[in-house]
Design a protein around this motif. Sequence first.
Motif, short mmCIF file in Angstrom:
data_model
loop_
_atom_site.label_atom_id
_atom_site.label_comp_id
_atom_site.label_asym_id
_atom_site.label_seq_id
_atom_site.Cartn_x
_atom_site.Cartn_y
_atom_site.Cartn_z
N GLY A 180 0.85 -1.15 -0.02
CA GLY A 180 0.09 -0.03 -0.18
C GLY A 180 0.84 1.33 -0.02
O GLY A 180 0.28 2.29 -0.11
N PHE A 181 1.97 1.23 0.18
CA PHE A 181 2.91 2.44 0.07
C PHE A 181 4.24 2.34 -0.05
O PHE A 181 4.78 1.24 -0.10
CB PHE A 181 2.89 3.13 1.51
N TRP A 182 4.73 3.30 -0.68
CA TRP A 182 6.22 3.49 -0.93
C TRP A 182 7.00 4.14 0.26
O TRP A 182 6.58 5.12 0.59
CB TRP A 182 6.42 4.26 -2.15
N ASP A 183 8.09 3.56 0.71
CA ASP A 183 9.21 4.11 1.55
C ASP A 183 10.63 3.40 1.40
O ASP A 183 10.87 2.27 1.67
CB ASP A 183 8.53 3.76 2.94
N GLU A 184 11.17 4.34 0.76
CA GLU A 184 12.61 3.78 0.48
C GLU A 184 13.58 3.58 1.73
O GLU A 184 14.51 3.02 1.40
CB GLU A 184 13.24 4.72 -0.49
N SER A 185 13.12 3.97 2.96
CA SER A 185 13.89 3.71 4.14
C SER A 185 13.58 2.51 4.75
O SER A 185 14.50 1.80 5.48
CB SER A 185 13.62 4.72 5.13
N ARG A 186 12.50 1.62 4.22
CA ARG A 186 12.38 0.31 5.06
C ARG A 186 12.92 -0.80 4.31
O ARG A 186 13.23 -0.61 2.96
CB ARG A 186 10.62 -0.04 4.95
N SER A 187 13.08 -1.94 5.16
CA SER A 187 13.56 -3.12 4.62
C SER A 187 12.69 -4.35 4.34
O SER A 187 11.45 -3.87 4.50
CB SER A 187 14.62 -3.40 5.31
N THR A 188 12.89 -5.29 4.00
CA THR A 188 12.03 -6.47 4.07
C THR A 188 12.86 -7.72 4.28
O THR A 188 14.03 -7.67 4.27
CB THR A 188 11.59 -6.74 2.58
N ALA A 189 11.87 -8.83 4.67
CA ALA A 189 12.65 -10.14 4.98
C ALA A 189 12.38 -11.21 3.59
O ALA A 189 12.73 -12.29 3.95
CB ALA A 189 12.21 -10.81 6.18
N THR A 190 11.79 -10.58 2.76
CA THR A 190 11.43 -11.39 1.81
C THR A 190 12.20 -11.45 0.51
O THR A 190 12.84 -10.46 0.35
CB THR A 190 10.19 -11.16 1.08
N ALA A 191 12.92 -12.70 -0.10
CA ALA A 191 13.76 -12.67 -1.17
C ALA A 191 12.95 -12.65 -2.40
O ALA A 191 12.12 -13.76 -2.45
CB ALA A 191 14.70 -13.74 -1.10
N TYR A 192 13.59 -11.75 -3.40
CA TYR A 192 12.70 -11.74 -4.69
C TYR A 192 13.58 -12.02 -5.91
O TYR A 192 14.82 -12.12 -5.75
CB TYR A 192 12.09 -10.30 -5.02
N ALA A 193 13.02 -12.34 -7.00
CA ALA A 193 13.64 -13.02 -8.20
C ALA A 193 12.90 -12.67 -9.28
O ALA A 193 11.82 -12.75 -9.40
CB ALA A 193 14.16 -14.31 -8.03
N TRP A 194 13.59 -12.52 -10.46
CA TRP A 194 12.87 -12.25 -11.69
C TRP A 194 12.80 -13.58 -12.45
O TRP A 194 13.83 -14.48 -12.30
CB TRP A 194 13.72 -11.64 -12.63
N PHE A 195 11.55 -14.04 -12.73
CA PHE A 195 11.59 -15.29 -13.66
C PHE A 195 11.09 -14.91 -15.27
O PHE A 195 10.22 -14.04 -15.36
CB PHE A 195 10.08 -16.06 -12.96
N LEU A 196 11.78 -15.69 -15.96
CA LEU A 196 11.57 -14.98 -17.48
C LEU A 196 11.52 -16.40 -18.24
O LEU A 196 11.97 -17.66 -17.94
CB LEU A 196 12.81 -14.39 -17.84
N TRP A 197 10.40 -16.29 -18.97
CA TRP A 197 10.28 -17.16 -20.12
C TRP A 197 10.17 -16.70 -21.48
O TRP A 197 9.72 -15.64 -21.82
CB TRP A 197 8.48 -17.64 -19.86
N CYS A 198 11.16 -17.32 -22.16
CA CYS A 198 11.23 -17.07 -23.71
C CYS A 198 10.31 -17.90 -24.70
O CYS A 198 10.38 -19.05 -24.22
CB CYS A 198 12.62 -17.32 -24.05
#
Length: 251
Positions: A180-198
């Motif tokens: 719900g919001f943008w805050d560049e000072s906050r962190s996260t415990a979640t790991a993200y990745a890009w998934f790509l399909w050609c």
Amino acid sequence: MTRGNAPAMRPGSLRPTGGGAVMASRDPLAQDVDFFPTRPWAARAGAEIVRQIDPRARSAWECAVGPGHMAHGLRDYFPTVHGSDVCVYDAPLHRARGWGVFDFTAEGDGPFRADWIITNPPFDHIETFIERAWDRADRGVALLLRAVCLEGQARHRLLHVDCPLTVFAPFSERVPMHKGFWDESRSTATAYAWFLWCKPGVGPRLPVICGKRRPLIFDIPPGAEDRLTRPDDAPLFEATNALPSPKGTQP
């Protein structure tokens, strides 16, 4: 990203509340819009990989565009960036960009054609977004997902048979996204990745290991946030915290 069948957001819910990092689990019973603004630098990291594996790509469709966080990053890499969402967050911006109102989980053709469909899909509709994007994209699909989306027996056939994954690109750094919001000072415990399909005939040849083609791993090394953050990112999107409730109607 926005949940495909979400009702209107509660007034004021775009404003930050509470504290702490976003954990890997999210409330599946939440009834408000599933809106997790994407850092533009993370969008640029994904766009770089798309252009590396498909230099001929010229257009992208961000199909859960929200107020345009990811689309802003993609515009540095694609001459044409379409946008759509089930909700309208900023009507003047929608009109200026020519974005549409479209439920991406619906069947049939969408309002745009693009070489690549690139988005951060709503958590509750990941599988549907993969299937619809695979059908609608001309050259490929790139989705920003939690890294744990590789797991799961039910998802295995989708990722490795029906829509065979081409590239898995995990971030070495965390990519903070908050509901719900943008805050560049906050962190996260979640790991993200890009998934790509050609699509067939696009992208790199995959290695054959034990008689089966396997996806490639592209690392996104440390320093991507500093290298890919632009001075106008924060000033442009901090204002989205004060946007009114999104509307599910044409702007």
